[in-house]
Design a protein around this motif. Sequence first.
Motif, PDB file in Angstrom:
ATOM      1  N   PRO A 130     -11.668   7.010  91.115  1.00 48.96           N
ATOM      2  CA  PRO A 130     -11.127   8.162  91.845  1.00 48.96           C
ATOM      3  C   PRO A 130     -11.384   8.065  93.360  1.00 48.96           C
ATOM      4  N   VAL A 131     -10.334   8.334  94.139  1.00 44.66           N
ATOM      5  CA  VAL A 131     -10.418   8.349  95.596  1.00 44.66           C
ATOM      6  C   VAL A 131      -9.972   9.740  96.037  1.00 44.66           C
ATOM      7  N   PRO A 132     -10.868  10.506  96.672  1.00 39.29           N
ATOM      8  CA  PRO A 132     -10.560  11.909  96.996  1.00 39.29           C
ATOM      9  C   PRO A 132      -9.261  12.115  97.782  1.00 39.29           C
ATOM     10  N   PHE A 133      -9.004  11.312  98.824  1.00 40.71           N
ATOM     11  CA  PHE A 133      -7.798  11.570  99.616  1.00 40.71           C
ATOM     12  C   PHE A 133      -6.515  11.247  98.831  1.00 40.71           C
ATOM     13  N   LEU A 134      -6.574  10.298  97.905  1.00 44.21           N
ATOM     14  CA  LEU A 134      -5.406  10.008  97.063  1.00 44.21           C
ATOM     15  C   LEU A 134      -5.180  11.137  96.059  1.00 44.21           C
ATOM     16  N   ARG A 135      -6.275  11.715  95.591  1.00 48.76           N
ATOM     17  CA  ARG A 135      -6.171  12.858  94.695  1.00 48.76           C
ATOM     18  C   ARG A 135      -5.546  14.040  95.436  1.00 48.76           C
ATOM     19  N   ASP A 136      -5.971  14.257  96.694  1.00 34.01           N
ATOM     20  CA  ASP A 136      -5.426  15.356  97.500  1.00 34.01           C
ATOM     21  C   ASP A 136      -3.937  15.156  97.806  1.00 34.01           C
ATOM     22  N   LEU A 137      -3.520  13.898  97.961  1.00 34.00           N
ATOM     23  CA  LEU A 137      -2.105  13.595  98.223  1.00 34.00           C
ATOM     24  C   LEU A 137      -1.248  13.708  96.967  1.00 34.00           C
ATOM     25  N   GLY A 138      -1.884  13.782  95.801  1.00 28.21           N
ATOM     26  CA  GLY A 138      -1.146  13.848  94.547  1.00 28.21           C
ATOM     27  C   GLY A 138      -0.760  12.482  94.012  1.00 28.21           C
ATOM     28  N   VAL A 139      -1.357  11.417  94.572  1.00 28.53           N
ATOM     29  CA  VAL A 139      -1.063  10.056  94.143  1.00 28.53           C
ATOM     30  C   VAL A 139      -1.919   9.684  92.935  1.00 28.53           C
ATOM     31  N   MET A 140      -3.100  10.285  92.838  1.00 22.32           N
ATOM     32  CA  MET A 140      -4.061   9.940  91.797  1.00 22.32           C
ATOM     33  C   MET A 140      -4.504  11.211  91.076  1.00 22.32           C
ATOM     34  N   THR A 141      -4.823  11.080  89.785  1.00 25.49           N
ATOM     35  CA  THR A 141      -5.333  12.214  89.022  1.00 25.49           C
ATOM     36  C   THR A 141      -6.846  12.314  89.213  1.00 25.49           C
ATOM     37  N   GLU A 142      -7.442  13.343  88.648  1.00 29.89           N
ATOM     38  CA  GLU A 142      -8.885  13.566  88.761  1.00 29.89           C
ATOM     39  C   GLU A 142      -9.698  12.389  88.217  1.00 29.89           C
ATOM     40  N   ASP A 143      -9.193  11.750  87.150  1.00 32.22           N
ATOM     41  CA  ASP A 143      -9.938  10.644  86.538  1.00 32.22           C
ATOM     42  C   ASP A 143      -9.581   9.274  87.125  1.00 32.22           C
ATOM     43  N   GLY A 144      -8.780   9.234  88.194  1.00 35.21           N
ATOM     44  CA  GLY A 144      -8.509   7.983  88.896  1.00 35.21           C
ATOM     45  C   GLY A 144      -7.262   7.243  88.452  1.00 35.21           C
ATOM     46  N   LYS A 145      -6.457   7.848  87.585  1.00 32.69           N
ATOM     47  CA  LYS A 145      -5.211   7.197  87.181  1.00 32.69           C
ATOM     48  C   LYS A 145      -4.123   7.485  88.216  1.00 32.69           C
ATOM     49  N   ILE A 146      -3.231   6.504  88.410  1.00 30.49           N
ATOM     50  CA  ILE A 146      -2.134   6.670  89.359  1.00 30.49           C
ATOM     51  C   ILE A 146      -1.046   7.513  88.701  1.00 30.49           C
ATOM     52  N   VAL A 147      -0.557   8.533  89.414  1.00 28.73           N
ATOM     53  CA  VAL A 147       0.543   9.352  88.930  1.00 28.73           C
ATOM     54  C   VAL A 147       1.777   8.456  88.886  1.00 28.73           C
ATOM     55  N   ARG A 148       2.453   8.412  87.749  1.00 31.55           N
ATOM     56  CA  ARG A 148       3.552   7.466  87.523  1.00 31.55           C
ATOM     57  C   ARG A 148       4.615   7.525  88.620  1.00 31.55           C
ATOM     58  N   THR A 149       4.962   8.707  89.056  1.00 29.64           N
ATOM     59  CA  THR A 149       6.012   8.847  90.075  1.00 29.64           C
ATOM     60  C   THR A 149       5.517   8.491  91.476  1.00 29.64           C
ATOM     61  N   LYS A 150       4.216   8.269  91.649  1.00 31.08           N
ATOM     62  CA  LYS A 150       3.643   7.955  92.964  1.00 31.08           C
ATOM     63  C   LYS A 150       3.163   6.510  93.070  1.00 31.08           C
ATOM     64  N   THR A 151       3.578   5.651  92.140  1.00 27.32           N
ATOM     65  CA  THR A 151       3.147   4.253  92.156  1.00 27.32           C
ATOM     66  C   THR A 151       3.558   3.557  93.447  1.00 27.32           C
ATOM     67  N   ASP A 152       4.782   3.811  93.913  1.00 28.25           N
ATOM     68  CA  ASP A 152       5.247   3.196  95.167  1.00 28.25           C
ATOM     69  C   ASP A 152       4.377   3.620  96.352  1.00 28.25           C
ATOM     70  N   LYS A 153       3.984   4.878  96.388  1.00 29.38           N
ATOM     71  CA  LYS A 153       3.131   5.374  97.476  1.00 29.38           C
ATOM     72  C   LYS A 153       1.756   4.711  97.406  1.00 29.38           C
ATOM     73  N   PHE A 154       1.229   4.538  96.182  1.00 28.02           N
ATOM     74  CA  PHE A 154      -0.054   3.862  95.997  1.00 28.02           C
ATOM     75  C   PHE A 154       0.011   2.433  96.528  1.00 28.02           C
ATOM     76  N   ARG A 155       1.088   1.714  96.205  1.00 30.82           N
ATOM     77  CA  ARG A 155       1.258   0.345  96.705  1.00 30.82           C
ATOM     78  C   ARG A 155       1.390   0.324  98.226  1.00 30.82           C
ATOM     79  N   GLN A 156       2.126   1.286  98.768  1.00 34.89           N
ATOM     80  CA  GLN A 156       2.315   1.357 100.220  1.00 34.89           C
ATOM     81  C   GLN A 156       0.982   1.574 100.936  1.00 34.89           C
ATOM     82  N   ILE A 157       0.162   2.460 100.431  1.00 36.05           N
ATOM     83  CA  ILE A 157      -1.154   2.729 101.035  1.00 36.05           C
ATOM     84  C   ILE A 157      -2.034   1.483 100.945  1.00 36.05           C
ATOM     85  N   ASN A 158      -2.028   0.808  99.816  1.00 36.84           N
ATOM     86  CA  ASN A 158      -2.811  -0.422  99.663  1.00 36.84           C
ATOM     87  C   ASN A 158      -2.324  -1.506 100.609  1.00 36.84           C
TER      88      ASN A 158
END
Length: 179
Positions: A130-158
């Motif tokens: 879990p990464v707090p700022f990704l959770r706040d952006l809605g990219v990640m859930t509380e348990d650290g899983k990537i929200v399916r519709t936000k996978t592109d945003k996760f890759r972009q941030i990385n």
Amino acid sequence: MEDIIKLLDRVLNIDFIRAVLSNPRDKEGIIKVKVRPLEKRGNLLFQFEAFTAKQAFHRNLEKEDAKAQFAEYAEQFRQMQIETVSDIYTVLISKKGKITVKRKQRREKAQAADLSHNRKKQYILEEGIPVPFLRDLGVMTEDGKIVRTKTDKFRQINRFLEFIEDILPQLDKERDYDP
């Protein structure tokens, strides 16, 4: 061509890391070929990735078929770079078909190739942690899983973090970068 077959017989084993065939004789069609080892169902295979201008084609071949495929590609390309754990080979093929093989022994043995078929992408921010700022952006859930519709945003941030990581060593450590 016999020189290439002998070389391939010697290098196509568990110590093989990669090969790249480049400088095509014909600029149409296949412009580059990459070869890597992989293990599938307990068998050592060699994956050929042939690139055209717009596509990539993959074939997984056993050693004997791989040697035949290499020989076929050797007629289409002028240069081959083959890496093993202990050596680097450069194969040059002239217009008339003269083959020159240059061998350079590594000072230190290289790390063996990853033989997994489906390699996992190495991200700076990993899924499951879990990464707090990704959770706040809605990219990640509380348990650290990537929200399916936000996978592109996760890759972009990385990818952005990879740029930052590449630049960090070049920055002056004495300078204060605060605005």
